[in-house]
Scaffold this active site. Structure first.
Site, PDB file in Angstrom:
ATOM      1  N   ARG A   1       3.444   4.420   5.160  1.00 48.92           N
ATOM      2  CA  ARG A   1       4.027   4.389   3.738  1.00 48.92           C
ATOM      3  C   ARG A   1       3.277   5.233   2.809  1.00 48.92           C
ATOM      4  O   ARG A   1       2.023   4.868   2.492  1.00 48.92           O
ATOM      5  CB  ARG A   1       3.536   2.764   3.233  1.00 48.92           C
ATOM      6  CG  ARG A   1       4.393   2.196   2.117  1.00 48.92           C
ATOM      7  CD  ARG A   1       4.138   0.666   1.873  1.00 48.92           C
ATOM      8  NE  ARG A   1       4.667   0.378   0.607  1.00 48.92           N
ATOM      9  CZ  ARG A   1       3.901   0.223  -0.423  1.00 48.92           C
ATOM     10  NH1 ARG A   1       2.584   0.686  -0.382  1.00 48.92           N
ATOM     11  NH2 ARG A   1       4.482  -0.322  -1.540  1.00 48.92           N
TER      12      ARG A   1
ATOM     13  N   SER B   1      12.754  -5.746   5.058  1.00 51.49           N
ATOM     14  CA  SER B   1      11.824  -6.821   4.066  1.00 51.49           C
ATOM     15  C   SER B   1      12.715  -7.799   3.596  1.00 51.49           C
ATOM     16  O   SER B   1      13.973  -7.807   3.224  1.00 51.49           O
ATOM     17  CB  SER B   1      11.399  -6.009   2.730  1.00 51.49           C
ATOM     18  OG  SER B   1      10.989  -4.964   2.794  1.00 51.49           O
TER      19      SER B   1
ATOM     20  N   LYS C   1       1.405  -4.287  -4.107  1.00 51.35           N
ATOM     21  CA  LYS C   1       2.890  -4.288  -4.571  1.00 51.35           C
ATOM     22  C   LYS C   1       2.619  -5.031  -5.885  1.00 51.35           C
ATOM     23  O   LYS C   1       3.172  -6.165  -5.962  1.00 51.35           O
ATOM     24  CB  LYS C   1       3.849  -5.143  -3.509  1.00 51.35           C
ATOM     25  CG  LYS C   1       5.063  -4.485  -3.439  1.00 51.35           C
ATOM     26  CD  LYS C   1       5.873  -4.079  -2.255  1.00 51.35           C
ATOM     27  CE  LYS C   1       7.302  -4.057  -2.457  1.00 51.35           C
ATOM     28  NZ  LYS C   1       7.473  -3.176  -3.213  1.00 51.35           N
TER      29      LYS C   1
END
Ligand SMILES: Cc1ncc(COP(=O)(O)OP(=O)(O)O)c(N)n1
Ligand SMILES: Cc1ncsc1CCOP(=O)(O)O
Ligand SMILES: [Mg+2]
Length: 343
Positions: free
Chosen positions: A169, A238, A267
């Protein structure tokens, strides 16, 4: 028929049979799969039926200059996946050689070997996909990476601790650099027999032949990802609530992410879903699912007590001073809550 053509056919029939036998042994003893091992066996038997006495009699092993030649890569394989792939490659090449040379004297044999070659391609694709999904089902800890100095060192340390699932990521780096990093991470993960997935980007996943992708609610729909990646790759989705959870399963996700459980700077601004949603997923979901978001060695047991059996983490490993030890700690805690399989 020229003796040289007979020798070529004889050598390649042997080569194809040997490669298939190596694959078959793994299907039988490694995967306990009668379906895959039967297909290997049938292919071997069909090969044997074409390996006639006239071809065998043409053999001249002492006069073959190729018996001494080996490539250094043949001396060592970096993992089971590489070993299987190398042997599939060997079988496919050998079948292609037989297909071409047999056309010189028996068109039926050429056609039969073309059919067999396609059967081997299908077997390879199904077998590698099956292995991948089995590995996912056996993975309880999931490392999602973030850009950091020494990324490869961190990932390798976690792999040495027993990690078997990694997601690359990285939202900000230039594509050219991401491509190179993804290539190297895939190679590293496969060396340890771990699954390698790419966050968000189906194109990048395809470019490096990753094992699949992780897609959020705002990313590509699962149906399109499936069309592009095919049935053998892994697609994760997700979810933050029961509706998203239900939809992801209906749409054919192979696993779901569940979170963020806690607030997390990784996040920032994303509202935590809390342990209630974990409890709901634990009661209602049978595909693999990973609790994610703010999970570390101090609170992992709280998440497990709420019903999670798998967790995904970023900072807890990427920022750890000793990623191997932290990985081992997580895996030990996760092992405590795995359902016992009866011997
Ligand atoms: C295992 C796992 N679960 C959830 C996410 C989050 O994905 P997404 O919502 O698309 O957010 P970004 O990661 O793209 O910022 C994940 N990556 N992995
Ligand atoms: C990518 C992602 N998706 C939901 S939470 C999260 C980040 C988790 O990061 P950390 O483990 O550092 O809290
Ligand atoms: Mg995303």
């Amino acid at each position: 028929m020229q003796p040289a053509v007979c020798r070529i056919l004889d050598a390649n029939l042997d080569r194809a049979r040997e490669g298939l036998r190596i694959v078959e042994e793994w299907c039988r003893f490694g995967l306990n799969s009668s379906q895959f091992s039967d297909e290997c066996k049938q292919l071997r038997q069909e090969l044997a039926s074409w390996h006639t006495l006239d071809l065998r009699l043409a053999r001249d092993t002492p006069g073959d200059p190729g018996t001494e030649l080996t490539h250094p890569q043949e001396e060592q394989r970096s993992g089971l996946g590489t070993l299987l792939q190398a042997n599939f490659c060997r079988v496919e090449e050998a079948l292609r050689v037989v297909e071409e040379y047999s056309k010189l004297y028996n068109p039926k044999m050429g056609a039969a070997f073309k059919q067999m070659r396609y059967r081997v391609y299908i077997l390879e694709s199904h077998l590698l996909g099956y292995q991948r999904h089995q590995r996912l089902a056996q993975s309880y800890l999931y490392l999602v990476t973030s850009p950091t100095e020494g990324l490869f060192h961190v990932v390798e340390a976690a792999l040495q601790g027993g990690l078997s699932l990694v997601q690359y990521r990285d939202k900000d780096t230039a594509d050219l650099d991401r491509l190179e990093t993804a290539r190297q991470l895939r190679q590293l993960c496969h060396q340890y027999g771990a699954i390698f997935l790419v966050n968000d980007r189906i194109d990048l996943a395809l470019a490096v032949d990753a094992d699949g992708v992780h897609l959020g609610q705002q990313d590509m729909p699962i149906a399109i990802a499936r069309q592009l990646l095919g049935p053998q790759k892994i697609i994760g989705r997700s979810t933050t609530n029961p509706e998203e959870m239900q939809r992801a399963i209906q749409e054919g996700a192979d696993y779901i992410g569940v979170g963020p459980v806690y607030e997390t700077p990784t996040k920032a601004g994303k509202a935590p879903v809390g342990l209630e949603y974990i409890r709901h997923v634990a009661k209602n979901v049978s595909i693999p699912w990973f609790a994610i978001g703010g999970i570390d060695v101090n609170n992992v047991n709280e998440v497990l007590n709420a019903g999670a059996q798998r967790v995904a983490v970023v900072r807890a490993i990427v920022r750890a001073e000793q990623p191997t030890l932290v990985t081992q700690y997580f895996l030990a805690q996760l092992a405590r809550v795995q359902p016992r399989t009866t011997p």
